[in-house]
Write an enzyme that holds these catalytic residues in place. Sequence first.
Site, PDB file in Angstrom:
ATOM      1  N   ASP A 173       3.236  10.859  -5.370  1.00 52.38           N
ATOM      2  CA  ASP A 173       4.510  10.341  -5.889  1.00 52.38           C
ATOM      3  C   ASP A 173       5.401  11.470  -6.388  1.00 52.38           C
ATOM      4  O   ASP A 173       6.620  11.344  -6.406  1.00 52.38           O
ATOM      5  CB  ASP A 173       4.270   9.391  -7.076  1.00 52.38           C
ATOM      6  CG  ASP A 173       3.454   8.176  -6.700  1.00 52.38           C
ATOM      7  OD1 ASP A 173       3.017   8.086  -5.546  1.00 52.38           O
ATOM      8  OD2 ASP A 173       3.248   7.319  -7.579  1.00 52.38           O
TER       9      ASP A 173
ATOM     10  N   ASP B 233      11.165   9.308  -5.562  1.00 52.01           N
ATOM     11  CA  ASP B 233       9.738   9.605  -5.633  1.00 52.01           C
ATOM     12  C   ASP B 233       9.362  10.258  -4.308  1.00 52.01           C
ATOM     13  O   ASP B 233       9.834   9.831  -3.245  1.00 52.01           O
ATOM     14  CB  ASP B 233       8.914   8.331  -5.822  1.00 52.01           C
ATOM     15  CG  ASP B 233       8.881   7.852  -7.278  1.00 52.01           C
ATOM     16  OD1 ASP B 233       9.645   8.391  -8.111  1.00 52.01           O
ATOM     17  OD2 ASP B 233       8.100   6.936  -7.577  1.00 52.01           O
TER      18      ASP B 233
ATOM     19  N   HIS C  44       7.801   3.307  -2.387  1.00 52.32           N
ATOM     20  CA  HIS C  44       6.908   4.198  -1.643  1.00 52.32           C
ATOM     21  C   HIS C  44       6.666   3.659  -0.232  1.00 52.32           C
ATOM     22  O   HIS C  44       6.243   2.539  -0.043  1.00 52.32           O
ATOM     23  CB  HIS C  44       5.587   4.438  -2.389  1.00 52.32           C
ATOM     24  CG  HIS C  44       5.829   4.963  -3.773  1.00 52.32           C
ATOM     25  ND1 HIS C  44       4.848   5.010  -4.735  1.00 52.32           N
ATOM     26  CD2 HIS C  44       6.953   5.465  -4.341  1.00 52.32           C
ATOM     27  CE1 HIS C  44       5.371   5.535  -5.849  1.00 52.32           C
ATOM     28  NE2 HIS C  44       6.647   5.805  -5.626  1.00 52.32           N
TER      29      HIS C  44
ATOM     30  N   ASP D 117       4.444   4.498   1.914  1.00 51.36           N
ATOM     31  CA  ASP D 117       3.118   4.673   2.518  1.00 51.36           C
ATOM     32  C   ASP D 117       2.190   3.467   2.441  1.00 51.36           C
ATOM     33  O   ASP D 117       0.988   3.594   2.671  1.00 51.36           O
ATOM     34  CB  ASP D 117       2.436   5.952   1.985  1.00 51.36           C
ATOM     35  CG  ASP D 117       2.429   6.061   0.479  1.00 51.36           C
ATOM     36  OD1 ASP D 117       3.069   5.236  -0.179  1.00 51.36           O
ATOM     37  OD2 ASP D 117       1.775   6.990  -0.039  1.00 51.36           O
TER      38      ASP D 117
ATOM     39  N   ARG E 206       6.870  -6.363   6.316  1.00 47.43           N
ATOM     40  CA  ARG E 206       7.999  -5.491   5.932  1.00 47.43           C
ATOM     41  C   ARG E 206       8.445  -4.730   7.171  1.00 47.43           C
ATOM     42  O   ARG E 206       8.267  -3.517   7.269  1.00 47.43           O
ATOM     43  CB  ARG E 206       7.560  -4.483   4.873  1.00 47.43           C
ATOM     44  CG  ARG E 206       6.881  -5.077   3.676  1.00 47.43           C
ATOM     45  CD  ARG E 206       6.306  -3.997   2.781  1.00 47.43           C
ATOM     46  NE  ARG E 206       5.571  -4.563   1.673  1.00 47.43           N
ATOM     47  CZ  ARG E 206       4.799  -3.863   0.855  1.00 47.43           C
ATOM     48  NH1 ARG E 206       4.645  -2.555   1.040  1.00 47.43           N
ATOM     49  NH2 ARG E 206       4.165  -4.451  -0.128  1.00 47.43           N
TER      50      ARG E 206
ATOM     51  N   SER F  71       0.254  -2.208  -7.385  1.00 46.78           N
ATOM     52  CA  SER F  71       0.552  -2.238  -5.951  1.00 46.78           C
ATOM     53  C   SER F  71       0.076  -3.534  -5.330  1.00 46.78           C
ATOM     54  O   SER F  71      -0.699  -4.285  -5.919  1.00 46.78           O
ATOM     55  CB  SER F  71      -0.130  -1.058  -5.259  1.00 46.78           C
ATOM     56  OG  SER F  71       0.185   0.132  -5.920  1.00 46.78           O
ATOM     57  N   SER F  72       0.515  -3.758  -4.106  1.00 49.64           N
ATOM     58  CA  SER F  72       0.146  -4.972  -3.390  1.00 49.64           C
ATOM     59  C   SER F  72      -1.158  -4.752  -2.630  1.00 49.64           C
ATOM     60  O   SER F  72      -1.722  -3.654  -2.617  1.00 49.64           O
ATOM     61  CB  SER F  72       1.260  -5.321  -2.392  1.00 49.64           C
ATOM     62  OG  SER F  72       1.210  -4.407  -1.312  1.00 49.64           O
TER      63      SER F  72
ATOM     64  N   CYS G 118      -1.849   7.863  -1.635  1.00 47.22           N
ATOM     65  CA  CYS G 118      -1.191   8.116  -2.938  1.00 47.22           C
ATOM     66  C   CYS G 118      -1.947   9.140  -3.775  1.00 47.22           C
ATOM     67  O   CYS G 118      -1.331   9.941  -4.476  1.00 47.22           O
ATOM     68  CB  CYS G 118      -1.130   6.832  -3.760  1.00 47.22           C
ATOM     69  SG  CYS G 118      -0.371   5.440  -2.942  1.00 47.22           S
TER      70      CYS G 118
HETATM   71  N1  NVA Z   1       4.623  -0.324  -3.358  1.00 49.62           N
HETATM   72  C1  NVA Z   1       3.590  -0.432  -2.370  1.00 49.62           C
HETATM   73  C2  NVA Z   1       2.502   0.574  -2.562  1.00 49.62           C
HETATM   74  C3  NVA Z   1       2.857   1.904  -2.102  1.00 49.62           C
HETATM   75  C4  NVA Z   1       1.719   2.850  -2.025  1.00 49.62           C
HETATM   76  C5  NVA Z   1       2.956  -1.771  -2.395  1.00 49.62           C
HETATM   77  O1  NVA Z   1       2.747  -2.308  -3.474  1.00 49.62           O
HETATM   78  O2  NVA Z   1       2.632  -2.287  -1.348  1.00 49.62           O
END
Ligand code: NVA
Length: 382
Positions: free
Chosen positions: A109, A199, A248, A250, A267, A301-302, A354
Amino acid sequence: MTQDTIVSSWNDFDPLKHVIVGRADHCCVPPSEPAVDDKVPVDSKMKGMWGPRPLETVEAANEQLDGFAKLLESRGVRVDRPSPIQWNQSVQTPDFQTSSMFGCMPPRDVLLTVGKEILSAPMSFRCRYFEYLAYWPLMEQYFREDPTFRWEQAPRPRLTDESYRPNYGMGKHAMTIEERLEKVAAKEFVTTEVEPMFDAADVMRMGKDLFVQHGLTTNRTAMEWLQRHFHDHRVHAVNFPGDPYPIHIDATFVPLRPGLCINNPHRKMPEEQRKIFAKNDWEIVDAAMPAHDNPPPLCYSSTWLSMNCLVLDHNTVCVEASEVHQMEQMDKLGMEVIPVPLRDAYAFGGGIHCCTADVYREGSCEDYFPVQVPGTQIRPVE
Ligand code: NVA
């Protein structure tokens, strides 16, 4: 000077030789502030909670991070670790005060490696303002050992209230997920454009081209700054309207080797932004579904950390060990898959990509997109 260290990395897929792996020590759930509040989903148990994370969770995360570091070393990759500071202390600048910091599990990050340069990012979370300090001992060492290393810092943002839209999604302005998705599609985020904020994990490095996600943590002013700073590169703005919390790139759009990316099927990259990939013979494949229905407790995060992988070379990839669908897909895509247990570390700031930052990958700055299609570039295509 001894040449113990080479700093150089132009992408996320050439052979990895030297990497930083984060640590979970002293990590905190940060207190309320505009950018953090907007990232924590409305229905999250983390809303309103802050302070040091339970020690047993820190120990479990560190055990997995240490294991990952050892595994990388066993594959011939040099691994360095940050020096955590006591994140559970308040900080003050002339412009803001916050009661705790965050941690140094996710170096990705903060540190953006582009060629011979490592740039510390001007992050939008006040609690992350001093996070770069954990990496300074390593930067000092690289500076001594590699005479061509460029140690850089983007302009320090002020992070006054001017940097955030007032009451964005808060209190009586709380948004449903549908309303949030509309805002994301309209590229209207909690952060404003008064100063560059980004970031490093919003930047996907592809040789001469840098694809930058416009979202909560990265604004357009930052892209303009990145284009002026990396003036020999082409900086592209991308966005992913299906993500209610776009932070982010990734866990959304991930390159595996030259010519191949996986894209989060929830997405999808908009059609007009895909054109440049199609015109240059890149294949974009929908990523496999995550193996889990929910992220682990106290995780920001998800479940899509499933795609947050570390590519070791064009044929080899590290994937989180419980992500059976993602591993199977990578295998079918012709990669050797190395399973890495890391789920206990997710809550500390993300997944396998990450928790690492590149220092050295072999290879040079290639042009993977010789056919430039207008639509994404910060500078118009001539
Ligand atoms: N914001 C992203 C994670 C990125 C590493 C998510 O929550 O899917």
